[in-house]
Write a protein that holds these residues in place. Structure first.
Motif, PDB file in Angstrom:
ATOM      1  N   MET A   1      16.361  10.294  -5.382  1.00 17.52           N
ATOM      2  CA  MET A   1      14.982   9.418  -5.667  1.00 17.52           C
ATOM      3  C   MET A   1      13.929  10.136  -4.626  1.00 17.52           C
ATOM      4  SD  MET A   1      14.030   5.523  -5.867  1.00 17.52           S
ATOM      5  CE  MET A   1      15.195   5.198  -6.899  1.00 17.52           C
ATOM      6  N   THR A   2      12.538  10.619  -5.159  1.00 16.21           N
ATOM      7  CA  THR A   2      11.811  11.129  -4.328  1.00 16.21           C
ATOM      8  C   THR A   2      10.997  10.223  -3.648  1.00 16.21           C
ATOM      9  OG1 THR A   2      10.002  11.081  -5.894  1.00 16.21           O
ATOM     10  CG2 THR A   2      11.470  13.112  -6.157  1.00 16.21           C
ATOM     11  N   THR A   3      10.351  10.523  -2.596  1.00 14.54           N
ATOM     12  CA  THR A   3       9.377   9.642  -1.983  1.00 14.54           C
ATOM     13  C   THR A   3       8.380   9.063  -2.653  1.00 14.54           C
ATOM     14  OG1 THR A   3       9.754  11.123   0.222  1.00 14.54           O
ATOM     15  CG2 THR A   3       7.981   9.497   0.200  1.00 14.54           C
ATOM     16  N   GLY A   4       7.899   9.875  -3.541  1.00 13.53           N
ATOM     17  CA  GLY A   4       6.713   9.477  -4.339  1.00 13.53           C
ATOM     18  C   GLY A   4       7.510   8.237  -5.229  1.00 13.53           C
ATOM     19  N   LYS A   6       9.931   6.192  -4.968  1.00 14.20           N
ATOM     20  CA  LYS A   6      10.189   5.357  -3.908  1.00 14.20           C
ATOM     21  C   LYS A   6       8.708   4.276  -3.618  1.00 14.20           C
ATOM     22  CE  LYS A   6      13.828   6.931  -1.402  1.00 14.20           C
ATOM     23  NZ  LYS A   6      14.434   7.620  -0.004  1.00 14.20           N
ATOM     24  N   LEU A   7       7.625   5.331  -3.232  1.00 13.86           N
ATOM     25  CA  LEU A   7       6.416   4.623  -2.943  1.00 13.86           C
ATOM     26  C   LEU A   7       5.932   3.669  -4.218  1.00 13.86           C
ATOM     27  CD1 LEU A   7       4.673   5.219  -0.622  1.00 13.86           C
ATOM     28  CD2 LEU A   7       3.489   6.746  -2.199  1.00 13.86           C
ATOM     29  N   LYS A   8       5.914   4.057  -5.392  1.00 14.79           N
ATOM     30  CA  LYS A   8       5.568   3.646  -6.659  1.00 14.79           C
ATOM     31  C   LYS A   8       6.506   2.303  -6.993  1.00 14.79           C
ATOM     32  CE  LYS A   8       4.449   4.020 -11.481  1.00 14.79           C
ATOM     33  NZ  LYS A   8       4.179   4.812 -12.490  1.00 14.79           N
ATOM     34  N   LEU A   9       7.523   2.529  -6.700  1.00 13.14           N
ATOM     35  CA  LEU A   9       8.574   1.270  -6.987  1.00 13.14           C
ATOM     36  C   LEU A   9       8.450   0.166  -5.914  1.00 13.14           C
ATOM     37  CD1 LEU A   9      11.903   3.121  -7.893  1.00 13.14           C
ATOM     38  CD2 LEU A   9      10.547   1.680  -9.552  1.00 13.14           C
ATOM     39  N   LEU A  10       8.313   0.570  -4.865  1.00 15.87           N
ATOM     40  CA  LEU A  10       8.109  -0.429  -3.669  1.00 15.87           C
ATOM     41  C   LEU A  10       6.577  -1.234  -3.816  1.00 15.87           C
ATOM     42  CD1 LEU A  10       9.290   1.615  -0.757  1.00 15.87           C
ATOM     43  CD2 LEU A  10      10.478  -0.672  -1.384  1.00 15.87           C
ATOM     44  N   ARG A  11       5.554  -0.405  -4.213  1.00 17.24           N
ATOM     45  CA  ARG A  11       4.297  -0.880  -4.451  1.00 17.24           C
ATOM     46  C   ARG A  11       4.251  -1.910  -5.572  1.00 17.24           C
ATOM     47  NH1 ARG A  11       0.497   0.168  -8.103  1.00 17.24           N
ATOM     48  NH2 ARG A  11       1.443   2.083  -8.788  1.00 17.24           N
ATOM     49  N   GLU A  12       5.013  -1.456  -6.579  1.00 14.10           N
ATOM     50  CA  GLU A  12       5.107  -2.579  -7.721  1.00 14.10           C
ATOM     51  C   GLU A  12       6.080  -3.848  -7.498  1.00 14.10           C
ATOM     52  OE1 GLU A  12       6.443   0.193 -10.712  1.00 14.10           O
ATOM     53  OE2 GLU A  12       4.644   0.901 -11.346  1.00 14.10           O
ATOM     54  N   LYS A  13       6.900  -3.638  -6.607  1.00 13.52           N
ATOM     55  CA  LYS A  13       7.703  -4.740  -6.270  1.00 13.52           C
ATOM     56  C   LYS A  13       6.868  -5.818  -5.504  1.00 13.52           C
ATOM     57  CE  LYS A  13      11.934  -5.957  -3.626  1.00 13.52           C
ATOM     58  NZ  LYS A  13      12.730  -5.460  -2.718  1.00 13.52           N
ATOM     59  N   LYS A  14       5.932  -5.292  -4.562  1.00 12.13           N
ATOM     60  CA  LYS A  14       5.141  -6.062  -3.737  1.00 12.13           C
ATOM     61  C   LYS A  14       3.902  -6.643  -4.483  1.00 12.13           C
ATOM     62  CE  LYS A  14       4.346  -5.365   0.546  1.00 12.13           C
ATOM     63  NZ  LYS A  14       4.804  -6.563   0.927  1.00 12.13           N
ATOM     64  N   ARG A  15       3.836  -5.942  -5.609  1.00 13.82           N
ATOM     65  CA  ARG A  15       2.820  -6.307  -6.729  1.00 13.82           C
ATOM     66  C   ARG A  15       1.172  -6.309  -6.282  1.00 13.82           C
ATOM     67  NH1 ARG A  15       5.163 -12.203  -8.329  1.00 13.82           N
ATOM     68  NH2 ARG A  15       7.177 -11.190  -9.373  1.00 13.82           N
ATOM     69  N   ILE A  16       1.166  -4.997  -5.507  1.00 10.76           N
ATOM     70  CA  ILE A  16      -0.204  -4.674  -5.148  1.00 10.76           C
ATOM     71  C   ILE A  16      -0.547  -3.117  -5.826  1.00 10.76           C
ATOM     72  CG2 ILE A  16       0.142  -5.388  -2.760  1.00 10.76           C
ATOM     73  CD1 ILE A  16       0.777  -2.695  -1.540  1.00 10.76           C
ATOM     74  N   SER A  17      -1.963  -2.960  -6.111  1.00 15.87           N
ATOM     75  CA  SER A  17      -2.274  -2.006  -6.537  1.00 15.87           C
ATOM     76  C   SER A  17      -2.481  -0.743  -5.877  1.00 15.87           C
ATOM     77  CB  SER A  17      -3.751  -2.273  -7.218  1.00 15.87           C
ATOM     78  OG  SER A  17      -4.515  -2.271  -5.970  1.00 15.87           O
TER      79      SER A  17
END
Length: 109
Positions: A1-4, A6-17
């Motif tokens: 899994m690429t850093t990008g 992971k970034l998107k998945l983590l951001r969506e998991k935290k429910r932040i834009s």
């Protein structure tokens, strides 16, 4: 899994834009979008991203070359027994609120 990714998945998991994450890191929303789509991230921002997303920096840096899903990063221990409010508002709302609170504190000090 690429850093990008992971970034998107983590951001969506935290429910932040993207905009909220961008503000926390000190970049633009477009930059966050570029990073999520695979553009390179300067090292100085990795630790800021990790802090904002509450994951170890190493988790963001490690790229697994596999089709298997990797385990999410370990959750940080939270020893509080309360709950958390998440307020989504424009940044100037909080700046104005802070000014008003400061005024009240100095007035009643």
């Amino acid at each position: 899994m690429t850093t990008g990714t992971k970034l998107k998945l983590l951001r969506e998991k935290k429910r932040i834009s993207q905009e909220e994450l961008a503000y926390a890191v000190g970049v633009t929303q477009t930059t966050i979008g570029n990073w999520e789509h695979g553009k390179s991230i300067r090292h100085e921002y990795i630790s800021k991203l990790a802090e904002a997303l509450e994951v170890p920096s190493e988790y963001l840096l490690l790229e697994i070359q596999s089709n298997n899903a990797i385990a999410p990063p370990p959750e940080k221990e939270n020893n509080t027994t309360g709950f958390e409010f998440i307020i989504k508002a424009p940044n100037n709302f909080f700046e104005d609120l802070n000014r008003k609170i400061d005024f009240l504190v100095t007035k009643f000090d």
